[in-house]
Design a protein around this motif. Structure first.
Motif, mmCIF file in Angstrom:
data_model
loop_
_atom_site.group_PDB
_atom_site.id
_atom_site.type_symbol
_atom_site.label_atom_id
_atom_site.label_comp_id
_atom_site.label_asym_id
_atom_site.label_seq_id
_atom_site.Cartn_x
_atom_site.Cartn_y
_atom_site.Cartn_z
ATOM 1 N N GLY A 196 10.637 1.588 7.327
ATOM 2 C CA GLY A 196 10.959 0.189 7.092
ATOM 3 C C GLY A 196 12.381 -0.071 6.639
ATOM 4 O O GLY A 196 13.134 -0.808 7.287
ATOM 5 N N THR A 197 12.802 0.520 5.549
ATOM 6 C CA THR A 197 14.138 0.285 5.002
ATOM 7 C C THR A 197 15.227 0.735 5.966
ATOM 8 O O THR A 197 16.236 0.044 6.157
ATOM 9 C CB THR A 197 14.295 1.028 3.658
ATOM 10 O OG1 THR A 197 13.257 0.615 2.765
ATOM 11 C CG2 THR A 197 15.644 0.725 3.039
ATOM 12 N N TRP A 198 15.016 1.874 6.614
ATOM 13 C CA TRP A 198 16.008 2.388 7.555
ATOM 14 C C TRP A 198 16.155 1.477 8.771
ATOM 15 O O TRP A 198 17.257 1.174 9.205
ATOM 16 C CB TRP A 198 15.612 3.790 7.989
ATOM 17 C CG TRP A 198 16.545 4.368 9.017
ATOM 18 C CD1 TRP A 198 17.824 4.819 8.826
ATOM 19 C CD2 TRP A 198 16.265 4.534 10.409
ATOM 20 N NE1 TRP A 198 18.362 5.264 10.010
ATOM 21 C CE2 TRP A 198 17.426 5.104 11.006
ATOM 22 C CE3 TRP A 198 15.152 4.276 11.206
ATOM 23 C CZ2 TRP A 198 17.495 5.407 12.362
ATOM 24 C CZ3 TRP A 198 15.215 4.583 12.551
ATOM 25 C CH2 TRP A 198 16.372 5.130 13.119
ATOM 26 N N LEU A 199 15.019 1.006 9.323
ATOM 27 C CA LEU A 199 15.075 0.124 10.485
ATOM 28 C C LEU A 199 15.792 -1.180 10.162
ATOM 29 O O LEU A 199 16.591 -1.679 10.956
ATOM 30 C CB LEU A 199 13.654 -0.172 10.987
ATOM 31 C CG LEU A 199 12.941 0.942 11.748
ATOM 32 C CD1 LEU A 199 11.519 0.523 12.090
ATOM 33 C CD2 LEU A 199 13.704 1.301 13.014
ATOM 34 N N VAL A 214 -2.684 -1.127 10.991
ATOM 35 C CA VAL A 214 -2.513 -0.252 9.823
ATOM 36 C C VAL A 214 -1.618 0.937 10.165
ATOM 37 O O VAL A 214 -0.712 1.300 9.394
ATOM 38 C CB VAL A 214 -3.896 0.230 9.319
ATOM 39 C CG1 VAL A 214 -3.711 1.313 8.257
ATOM 40 C CG2 VAL A 214 -4.687 -0.925 8.749
ATOM 41 N N LEU A 215 -1.843 1.552 11.322
ATOM 42 C CA LEU A 215 -1.008 2.705 11.710
ATOM 43 C C LEU A 215 0.452 2.299 11.902
ATOM 44 O O LEU A 215 1.368 3.010 11.470
ATOM 45 C CB LEU A 215 -1.558 3.326 12.996
ATOM 46 C CG LEU A 215 -2.916 4.028 12.882
ATOM 47 C CD1 LEU A 215 -3.353 4.558 14.238
ATOM 48 C CD2 LEU A 215 -2.867 5.151 11.855
ATOM 49 N N SER A 216 0.673 1.148 12.547
ATOM 50 C CA SER A 216 2.050 0.696 12.748
ATOM 51 C C SER A 216 2.711 0.340 11.424
ATOM 52 O O SER A 216 3.916 0.581 11.238
ATOM 53 C CB SER A 216 2.073 -0.500 13.695
ATOM 54 O OG SER A 216 1.369 -1.607 13.151
ATOM 55 N N MET A 217 1.935 -0.224 10.504
ATOM 56 C CA MET A 217 2.488 -0.536 9.184
ATOM 57 C C MET A 217 2.880 0.734 8.441
ATOM 58 O O MET A 217 3.934 0.799 7.803
ATOM 59 C CB MET A 217 1.454 -1.320 8.367
ATOM 60 C CG MET A 217 1.235 -2.746 8.823
ATOM 61 S SD MET A 217 2.571 -3.843 8.320
ATOM 62 C CE MET A 217 2.244 -3.963 6.561
ATOM 63 N N LEU A 218 2.039 1.764 8.537
ATOM 64 C CA LEU A 218 2.347 3.021 7.859
ATOM 65 C C LEU A 218 3.632 3.641 8.389
ATOM 66 O O LEU A 218 4.467 4.129 7.618
ATOM 67 C CB LEU A 218 1.181 3.999 8.031
ATOM 68 C CG LEU A 218 -0.093 3.702 7.244
ATOM 69 C CD1 LEU A 218 -1.204 4.673 7.632
ATOM 70 C CD2 LEU A 218 0.168 3.774 5.741
ATOM 71 N N VAL A 219 3.806 3.591 9.718
ATOM 72 C CA VAL A 219 4.970 4.238 10.331
ATOM 73 C C VAL A 219 6.211 3.356 10.239
ATOM 74 O O VAL A 219 7.269 3.772 9.742
ATOM 75 C CB VAL A 219 4.674 4.593 11.801
ATOM 76 C CG1 VAL A 219 5.919 5.163 12.469
ATOM 77 C CG2 VAL A 219 3.521 5.583 11.878
ATOM 78 N N LEU A 220 6.091 2.104 10.748
ATOM 79 C CA LEU A 220 7.268 1.240 10.878
ATOM 80 C C LEU A 220 7.698 0.607 9.565
ATOM 81 O O LEU A 220 8.869 0.260 9.405
ATOM 82 C CB LEU A 220 6.993 0.148 11.914
ATOM 83 C CG LEU A 220 6.706 0.650 13.332
ATOM 84 C CD1 LEU A 220 6.409 -0.525 14.251
ATOM 85 C CD2 LEU A 220 7.865 1.472 13.868
ATOM 86 N N VAL A 221 6.765 0.445 8.638
ATOM 87 C CA VAL A 221 7.106 -0.169 7.345
ATOM 88 C C VAL A 221 7.119 0.876 6.238
ATOM 89 O O VAL A 221 8.096 1.005 5.494
ATOM 90 C CB VAL A 221 6.123 -1.308 7.000
ATOM 91 C CG1 VAL A 221 6.460 -1.906 5.638
ATOM 92 C CG2 VAL A 221 6.164 -2.392 8.075
ATOM 93 N N GLY A 222 6.032 1.632 6.137
ATOM 94 C CA GLY A 222 5.944 2.598 5.046
ATOM 95 C C GLY A 222 6.953 3.722 5.145
ATOM 96 O O GLY A 222 7.563 4.119 4.141
#
Length: 242
Positions: free
Chosen positions: A145-148, A134-142
């Motif tokens: 996400g679009t920038w990466l 959940v934490l990784s989803m919040l940071v890396l996706v939420g």
């Protein structure tokens, strides 16, 4: 002054009772929520959805994936235990996230699958995996996400899509083989998998290919059962498992 030792059996019974009670309640609630959407659309909208459409869609999905309703619980239960099973089927990503987490935890503390120690460690590992996810989803996706995605070269994305999951599952498989140390079952599983992948999948119709994983799992279970060591276990072994 001495402190009385806790009744471990009573604690385990209370733990199991609570697990099954709330596990069943949450599973039923999730089932109702997950299956409510088509009926909501049928009763509340004018989209032209008929009961026959819902039934046809259900049969089409069940024909392909219905076998996993039996195979997955039977396969995962010895590793995850009762509480872990309820957690896993609510969280998802079982084979590529939760089972690997449970196996690593059990291997680290030396817990054998099927024991209470393994069940407790699987429950704790699943909690940890869920928090990290959940934490990784919040940071890396939420947040990123679009920038990466915009700065990641397409070849790297393609390599990640094709090879990350097989690499994870392969590593977990090797670790599980080393942890269980069941040479006979390992050889049977490898032979059955090779037959399914090299003979059944390439030369079978699409419907049979859809059941390739189920065929491999069921065949491995059946053959391993009949090829098992039929010697009666000693009382010490039985006590260790319980």
């Amino acid at each position: 002054m001495t402190t009385a030792a806790p009744d471990l059996e009573a604690l385990h019974r209370n733990y199991s009772k609570t697990t099954y009670l709330w596990g069943n309640i949450t599973m039923v609630a999730c089932l109702l929520l997950a299956t409510a959407v088509p009926f909501y659309l049928y009763f509340s909208t004018d989209l032209g959805i008929e009961v026959s459409h819902i039934v046809t869609a259900f049969i089409a999905v069940a024909a392909v994936y219905g076998v996993f309703w039996v195979v997955e619980p039977v396969t995962y239960f010895p590793i995850l235990g009762p509480a872990g099973m309820y957690q896993a089927f609510m969280i998802g990503n079982i084979s590529n996230k939760l089972v690997p987490s449970a196996i690593v935890a059990q291997s680290t503390i030396g817990a054998e699958p099927g024991t209470r120690k393994a069940s407790y460690s699987a429950t704790a590992a699943i909690c940890g995996a869920a928090v990290v996810h959940v934490l990784s989803m919040l940071v890396l996706v939420g947040l990123l996400g679009t920038w990466l995605v915009s700065i990641t070269p397409e070849p790297i994305t393609e390599v990640a899509r094709l090879y990350i999951l097989p690499a994870i599952l392969g590593g977990v498989t090797v670790q599980l083989i080393a942890t269980l140390n069941q040479v006979r079952a390992t050889i049977i599983a490898l032979v059955v998998s090779a037959v399914v992948v090299l003979l059944i999948v390439p030369f079978s119709p699409p419907l049979v290919k859809s059941f390739a994983t189920a065929i491999a799992v069921i065949a491995t279970i059946v053959i391993t059962w009949y090829a098992r060591d039929r010697k009666v276990r000693s009382s010490s072994d039985t006590a260790h498992i319980n």
